[in-house]
Design an enzyme around this catalytic site. Structure first.
Site, PDB file in Angstrom:
ATOM      1  N   ASP A  10       0.464  -1.253   0.259  1.00 56.87           N
ATOM      2  CA  ASP A  10      -0.163  -0.048   0.102  1.00 56.87           C
ATOM      3  C   ASP A  10       1.001   1.242   0.031  1.00 56.87           C
ATOM      4  O   ASP A  10       1.969   0.960   0.230  1.00 56.87           O
ATOM      5  CB  ASP A  10      -0.864  -0.102   1.295  1.00 56.87           C
ATOM      6  CG  ASP A  10      -1.980   1.177   1.332  1.00 56.87           C
ATOM      7  OD1 ASP A  10      -2.273   1.328   0.432  1.00 56.87           O
ATOM      8  OD2 ASP A  10      -1.831   2.121   2.643  1.00 56.87           O
ATOM      9  N   SER A  11       0.521   2.389  -0.023  1.00 58.70           N
ATOM     10  CA  SER A  11       1.286   3.592   0.110  1.00 58.70           C
ATOM     11  C   SER A  11       1.547   3.933   1.676  1.00 58.70           C
ATOM     12  O   SER A  11       1.997   4.839   1.532  1.00 58.70           O
ATOM     13  CB  SER A  11       0.284   4.500  -0.522  1.00 58.70           C
ATOM     14  OG  SER A  11      -0.570   4.733   0.159  1.00 58.70           O
ATOM     15  N   CYS A  73      -4.738  -1.212  -1.926  1.00 53.93           N
ATOM     16  CA  CYS A  73      -4.536   0.340  -2.645  1.00 53.93           C
ATOM     17  C   CYS A  73      -5.155   0.079  -3.711  1.00 53.93           C
ATOM     18  O   CYS A  73      -4.728  -0.577  -5.132  1.00 53.93           O
ATOM     19  CB  CYS A  73      -2.763  -0.029  -2.418  1.00 53.93           C
ATOM     20  SG  CYS A  73      -3.013   2.397  -2.639  1.00 53.93           S
ATOM     21  N   GLU A 155      -3.703   8.681   8.803  1.00 54.59           N
ATOM     22  CA  GLU A 155      -1.728   8.274   8.976  1.00 54.59           C
ATOM     23  C   GLU A 155      -1.352   8.626  10.296  1.00 54.59           C
ATOM     24  O   GLU A 155      -0.287   8.595  10.777  1.00 54.59           O
ATOM     25  CB  GLU A 155      -1.022   8.439   7.910  1.00 54.59           C
ATOM     26  CG  GLU A 155      -1.033   8.167   6.705  1.00 54.59           C
ATOM     27  CD  GLU A 155      -0.424   6.508   6.860  1.00 54.59           C
ATOM     28  OE1 GLU A 155       0.855   6.521   6.818  1.00 54.59           O
ATOM     29  OE2 GLU A 155      -0.305   5.614   5.346  1.00 54.59           O
ATOM     30  N   CYS A 187     -10.757   2.724  -0.432  1.00 52.40           N
ATOM     31  CA  CYS A 187      -9.919   3.413   0.421  1.00 52.40           C
ATOM     32  C   CYS A 187      -9.742   2.604   1.020  1.00 52.40           C
ATOM     33  O   CYS A 187     -10.421   2.576   1.871  1.00 52.40           O
ATOM     34  CB  CYS A 187      -9.429   4.894   0.571  1.00 52.40           C
ATOM     35  SG  CYS A 187      -7.789   4.759   1.386  1.00 52.40           S
ATOM     36  N   THR A 188      -8.137   2.043   1.402  1.00 53.63           N
ATOM     37  CA  THR A 188      -8.010   0.604   2.446  1.00 53.63           C
ATOM     38  C   THR A 188      -7.777   1.848   4.205  1.00 53.63           C
ATOM     39  O   THR A 188      -6.956   0.955   4.715  1.00 53.63           O
ATOM     40  CB  THR A 188      -6.674   0.103   1.694  1.00 53.63           C
ATOM     41  OG1 THR A 188      -5.749   0.540   1.872  1.00 53.63           O
ATOM     42  CG2 THR A 188      -7.021  -1.393   0.357  1.00 53.63           C
ATOM     43  N   HIS A 189      -7.779   3.072   3.609  1.00 55.68           N
ATOM     44  CA  HIS A 189      -7.686   3.771   4.969  1.00 55.68           C
ATOM     45  C   HIS A 189      -8.548   4.369   5.232  1.00 55.68           C
ATOM     46  O   HIS A 189      -8.398   4.137   7.151  1.00 55.68           O
ATOM     47  CB  HIS A 189      -6.711   4.990   4.638  1.00 55.68           C
ATOM     48  CG  HIS A 189      -5.343   4.940   4.633  1.00 55.68           C
ATOM     49  ND1 HIS A 189      -4.412   4.648   3.423  1.00 55.68           N
ATOM     50  CD2 HIS A 189      -4.346   5.384   5.401  1.00 55.68           C
ATOM     51  CE1 HIS A 189      -3.574   4.569   3.345  1.00 55.68           C
ATOM     52  NE2 HIS A 189      -3.162   5.306   4.800  1.00 55.68           N
TER      53      HIS A 189
HETATM   54  N1  DGL Z   1      -4.670   4.027   0.762  1.00 58.13           N
HETATM   55  C1  DGL Z   1      -5.169   3.770  -0.333  1.00 58.13           C
HETATM   56  C2  DGL Z   1      -6.226   3.127  -1.481  1.00 58.13           C
HETATM   57  O1  DGL Z   1      -6.083   2.691  -0.900  1.00 58.13           O
HETATM   58  C3  DGL Z   1      -3.716   5.071  -1.028  1.00 58.13           C
HETATM   59  C4  DGL Z   1      -4.092   6.485  -0.194  1.00 58.13           C
HETATM   60  C5  DGL Z   1      -3.345   7.322  -0.197  1.00 58.13           C
HETATM   61  O2  DGL Z   1      -1.733   7.073  -0.668  1.00 58.13           O
HETATM   62  O3  DGL Z   1      -4.192   8.381  -0.663  1.00 58.13           O
HETATM   63  O4  DGL Z   1      -6.524   4.598  -1.959  1.00 58.13           O
END
Ligand code: DGL
Length: 270
Positions: A10-11, A73, A155, A187-189
């Site tokens: 992931d990022s 991600c 984050e 988004c996985t966040h």
């Molecule tokens: N967690 C990521 C996603 O699912 C990316 C978030 C980011 O780096 O902007 O899109």
């Protein structure tokens, strides 16, 4: 049977939410995780930059001899999945968007109003809309919302009242104007603030991309006869910046003390 590791990336820390589900569902699999914490967020960057970073991560995973890559991600899945598959044709690569779109296509009804919350790059790519329409053309009430600023707050581990304010800012009008009954955490966040969203908007059903990818990985391993017989070593968690917030969040998301986790620094920007 294949006892080599699964590479998940992931990022930043968002991919850990998918990793937690994968560890739970597939306890015999050894995981090599990489979070690009030094260069997050990706969602606000150009497609060229996202592709460049993604290729570096792909190379790192290939160098680790992973049997499968899991792109935990949405932003990388929306932007660089095809490039990664082209560059590493011998390694199966699973993106997070198709499995999530499949669940939406199967679970939602034509009358449902579905809102996709995602990063700027994911929204711009239009990949969610395309995949959902491909899988279930009867779903016509589809709306997208760029919610990029949630990523840096997650984050930072900020999930209290400041996060609630931000969620109101992004979602109040989006939900009301489009009469949404379903929100996709694209988004996985975002699963990290799923409880906030549920508390603020209790009538809206949530579908999480992080959970769906774990099921997809399990199905794919079985299909290819690549499941591990036994765990070949401890999981390793690489990050391009081992910051305090990374340490706090990894413990929170995986529910393990940092002393029990193998956490390593890895700089890809050479
Ligand atoms: N967690 C990521 C996603 O699912 C990316 C978030 C980011 O780096 O902007 O899109």
């Amino acid at each position: 049977m294949d006892n080599r590791s699964i590479g998940i990336f992931d990022s930043g820390i968002g991919g850990l939410t998918s990793t937690a589900y994968i560890i739970e569902e597939l306890p015999k699999e050894r995981i090599v995780f990489f979070g690009d914490t030094a260069r997050t967020p990706y969602g606000s960057k150009s497609p060229e930059k996202i592709r460049q970073f993604s290729m570096q991560i792909g190379q790192f995973m290939a160098d680790n001899d992973v049997k499968m890559m899991v792109i935990a991600c949405n932003t990388i899945s929306a932007t660089a999945l095809e490039d990664l598959r082209e560059k590493f044709p011998e390694i199966p690569i699973i993106g997070v968007i198709s499995p999530t779109a499949r669940v939406i296509a199967n679970q939602c009804r034509p009358e449902d109003h579905i809102g996709i919350m995602a990063t700027r790059a994911t929204v711009k790519s239009g990949v969610y809309l395309q995949k959902i329409r491909e899988k279930n053309p009867s779903l016509t009430h589809l709306y997208q919302k760029e919610c990029q600023a949630i990523v840096p707050l997650v984050e930072e581990g900020i999930t209290g009242s400041v996060m609630d304010e931000l969620l109101h800012y992004y979602l109040d009008d989006f939900i009301a104007e489009n009469e949404l009954d379903t929100l996709v955490l694209g988004c996985t966040h975002f699963p990290i603030v799923a409880a906030n969203i549920h508390r603020l908007f209790p009538d809206v059903r949530l579908i999480s991309s992080s959970r769906e990818i774990a099921t997809a990985v399990s199905i794919e391993l079985k299909k290819r006869n690549m499941e591990a017989e036994k765990k070949s070593g401890e999981n390793v968690f690489y990050a391009s910046d081992i910051s305090d917030s990374f340490m706090n969040m990894i413990q929170l998301i995986l529910g393990e003390s940092k002393d029990k986790l193998n956490i390593q620094f890895k700089n890809l920007d050479l």
